[in-house]
Design a protein around this motif. Structure first.
Motif, PDB file in Angstrom:
ATOM      1  N   ALA A 213       5.182 -47.071   6.153  1.00  0.00           N
ATOM      2  CA  ALA A 213       5.089 -47.270   4.713  1.00  0.00           C
ATOM      3  C   ALA A 213       6.009 -46.310   3.964  1.00  0.00           C
ATOM      4  CB  ALA A 213       3.644 -47.094   4.251  1.00  0.00           C
ATOM      5  N   ALA A 214       6.078 -45.068   4.437  1.00  0.00           N
ATOM      6  CA  ALA A 214       6.965 -44.089   3.800  1.00  0.00           C
ATOM      7  C   ALA A 214       8.420 -44.514   3.935  1.00  0.00           C
ATOM      8  CB  ALA A 214       6.745 -42.708   4.411  1.00  0.00           C
ATOM      9  N   LEU A 215       8.806 -44.990   5.117  1.00  0.00           N
ATOM     10  CA  LEU A 215      10.184 -45.437   5.323  1.00  0.00           C
ATOM     11  C   LEU A 215      10.483 -46.706   4.528  1.00  0.00           C
ATOM     12  CD1 LEU A 215      10.515 -44.798   9.154  1.00  0.00           C
ATOM     13  CD2 LEU A 215      11.824 -43.653   7.351  1.00  0.00           C
ATOM     14  N   ALA A 216       9.498 -47.591   4.428  1.00  0.00           N
ATOM     15  CA  ALA A 216       9.701 -48.845   3.698  1.00  0.00           C
ATOM     16  C   ALA A 216       9.964 -48.604   2.219  1.00  0.00           C
ATOM     17  CB  ALA A 216       8.501 -49.763   3.876  1.00  0.00           C
ATOM     18  N   SER A 217       9.507 -47.474   1.692  1.00  0.00           N
ATOM     19  CA  SER A 217       9.745 -47.150   0.291  1.00  0.00           C
ATOM     20  C   SER A 217      11.080 -46.449   0.086  1.00  0.00           C
ATOM     21  CB  SER A 217       8.616 -46.258  -0.245  1.00  0.00           C
ATOM     22  OG  SER A 217       8.655 -44.969   0.367  1.00  0.00           O
ATOM     23  N   GLY A 218      11.826 -46.234   1.165  1.00  0.00           N
ATOM     24  CA  GLY A 218      13.102 -45.539   1.088  1.00  0.00           C
ATOM     25  C   GLY A 218      14.250 -46.478   0.763  1.00  0.00           C
ATOM     26  N   PRO A 219      15.471 -45.937   0.664  1.00  0.00           N
ATOM     27  CA  PRO A 219      16.649 -46.753   0.358  1.00  0.00           C
ATOM     28  C   PRO A 219      17.081 -47.559   1.566  1.00  0.00           C
ATOM     29  CG  PRO A 219      17.298 -44.471   0.728  1.00  0.00           C
ATOM     30  CD  PRO A 219      15.799 -44.497   0.805  1.00  0.00           C
ATOM     31  N   ALA A 220      16.925 -48.872   1.481  1.00  0.00           N
ATOM     32  CA  ALA A 220      17.125 -49.737   2.648  1.00  0.00           C
ATOM     33  C   ALA A 220      18.534 -49.650   3.208  1.00  0.00           C
ATOM     34  CB  ALA A 220      16.776 -51.184   2.290  1.00  0.00           C
ATOM     35  N   LEU A 221      19.540 -49.619   2.326  1.00  0.00           N
ATOM     36  CA  LEU A 221      20.917 -49.585   2.812  1.00  0.00           C
ATOM     37  C   LEU A 221      21.211 -48.278   3.528  1.00  0.00           C
ATOM     38  CD1 LEU A 221      23.753 -50.751   3.082  1.00  0.00           C
ATOM     39  CD2 LEU A 221      24.262 -49.838   0.798  1.00  0.00           C
ATOM     40  N   ALA A 222      20.810 -47.159   2.949  1.00  0.00           N
ATOM     41  CA  ALA A 222      21.067 -45.865   3.582  1.00  0.00           C
ATOM     42  C   ALA A 222      20.366 -45.770   4.937  1.00  0.00           C
ATOM     43  CB  ALA A 222      20.612 -44.725   2.673  1.00  0.00           C
ATOM     44  N   LEU A 223      19.124 -46.235   5.017  1.00  0.00           N
ATOM     45  CA  LEU A 223      18.405 -46.188   6.285  1.00  0.00           C
ATOM     46  C   LEU A 223      19.088 -47.060   7.326  1.00  0.00           C
ATOM     47  CD1 LEU A 223      14.718 -46.300   5.000  1.00  0.00           C
ATOM     48  CD2 LEU A 223      15.906 -44.342   6.004  1.00  0.00           C
ATOM     49  N   ARG A 224      19.560 -48.219   6.888  1.00  0.00           N
ATOM     50  CA  ARG A 224      20.261 -49.112   7.816  1.00  0.00           C
ATOM     51  C   ARG A 224      21.519 -48.443   8.369  1.00  0.00           C
ATOM     52  NH1 ARG A 224      22.101 -55.299   6.464  1.00  0.00           N
ATOM     53  NH2 ARG A 224      23.214 -55.710   8.399  1.00  0.00           N
ATOM     54  N   LEU A 225      22.272 -47.772   7.505  1.00  0.00           N
ATOM     55  CA  LEU A 225      23.519 -47.154   7.942  1.00  0.00           C
ATOM     56  C   LEU A 225      23.269 -45.884   8.745  1.00  0.00           C
ATOM     57  CD1 LEU A 225      25.708 -47.766   4.771  1.00  0.00           C
ATOM     58  CD2 LEU A 225      25.638 -49.078   6.901  1.00  0.00           C
TER      59      LEU A 225
END
Length: 290
Positions: A213-225
């Motif tokens: 849940a904490a990660l899901a609230s993060g910036p999706a593009l940055a996490l993907r990269l």
């Protein structure tokens, strides 16, 4: 049509025909929960592999899923490995009838453009451990047992264990586990870096959902990269990694989340990243999965 779980209220993906041994639920917080639903051992059968590929394809195509948690049903096993009773039927064509599809499933999970977390409770052996290795993070409860016992059958982990395990724990420790086939405790797995966190008994799934849940609230593009950059670096030269990092930096600095990040920093508040997850076109070679 999608249905809602009567207990949790979560939306449930459509069931495939026949026995459903892989369940995929999508929570309102953006966390997808993929459950190996074949208790007590949640074995990886050929049918389970087929359904795992289907479920992973749905995750890849569903913009609501920003994090995936993988768990096993019941309290005895995350996954105890392959169904050995299938071996006699596939031995003569084991690659085409079993291992190639298993490797496709593990690689598909590893390649998802979102963070993935294995919630490990009970035994996690053989193919189950290979499945956990395909995830980014591994959260184990204190009673979990992990191992690669294939050598005792005269074979070896053929669905990624021999190359993913050294990348996680180093060559020497990987060979020790693969040569011996021994099972290790969650505490030893944490010590050597095989798991990233150990929880109280029975709490691995809850902790994985919290982290998800904490990660899901993060910036999706940055996490993907971050994910692709870290994984790709394992096979890149420094020069290649620098070039890739610079290109990715250009994407995030002109991407959808930086304005919110800078505003939150200036206002001394937590950021609220709401930009949707990007969905890429499905590769042509995957068409026909159903």
């Amino acid at each position: 049509m999608r249905e809602r779980d009567g207990v949790t209220g979560r939306e449930r993906a459509p069931r495939t025909s026949g026995a459903t041994v892989i369940e995929l639920d999508v929570r309102d917080d953006g966390v997808g929960v993929l459950t190996l639903n074949g208790p007590p051992l949640n074995l990886i059968t050929r049918e389970a592999t087929r359904q795992l590929l289907e479920a992973t394809a749905r995750v890849a195509e569903d913009p609501r899923v920003r994090v995936l948690v993988i768990t096993g049903a019941g309290d005895r096993a995350f996954c105890a490995g392959a169904d050995v009773t299938e071996f006699a039927d596939v031995r003569a064509e084991v690659v085409e009838r079993k291992l190639r599809r298993e490797n496709e499933a593990m690689t598909a999970i590893e390649g998802l453009p979102i963070p993935t977390i294995a919630a490990i409770g009970g035994v996690c052996l053989g193919g189950g451990a290979e499945l956990a290795l395909a995830c980014d993070l591994r959260v184990a409860d204190a009673g979990a047992v992990i191992g690669f016992p294939e050598v005792g059958l005269g074979v070896f982990p053929g669905s990624g264990g021999v190359f993913r395990l050294p990348r996680v724990v180093g060559l020497g420790r990987a060979l020790d586990l693969l040569y011996s086939g021994r099972r290790i405790s969650a505490d030893e797995a944490l010590r050597i870096g095989l798991v990233t966190e150990v929880t109280a008994p029975g709490a691995a799934l809850q902790r994985a959902l919290e982290r998800g849940a904490a990660l899901a609230s993060g910036p999706a593009l940055a996490l993907r990269l971050i994910k692709s950059g870290a994984r790709d670096s394992l096979t890149q030269t420094t020069a290649q990694a620098v070039d890739a990092s610079l290109a990715d930096s250009a994407r995030v600095f002109t991407g959808p989340d930086i304005e919110e990040g800078l505003a939150a920093f200036a206002q001394k508040r937590p950021p609220r990243f709401t930009a949707p997850r990007e969905i890429e076109a499905r590769p042509a070679k995957e068409e026909g999965l159903s």
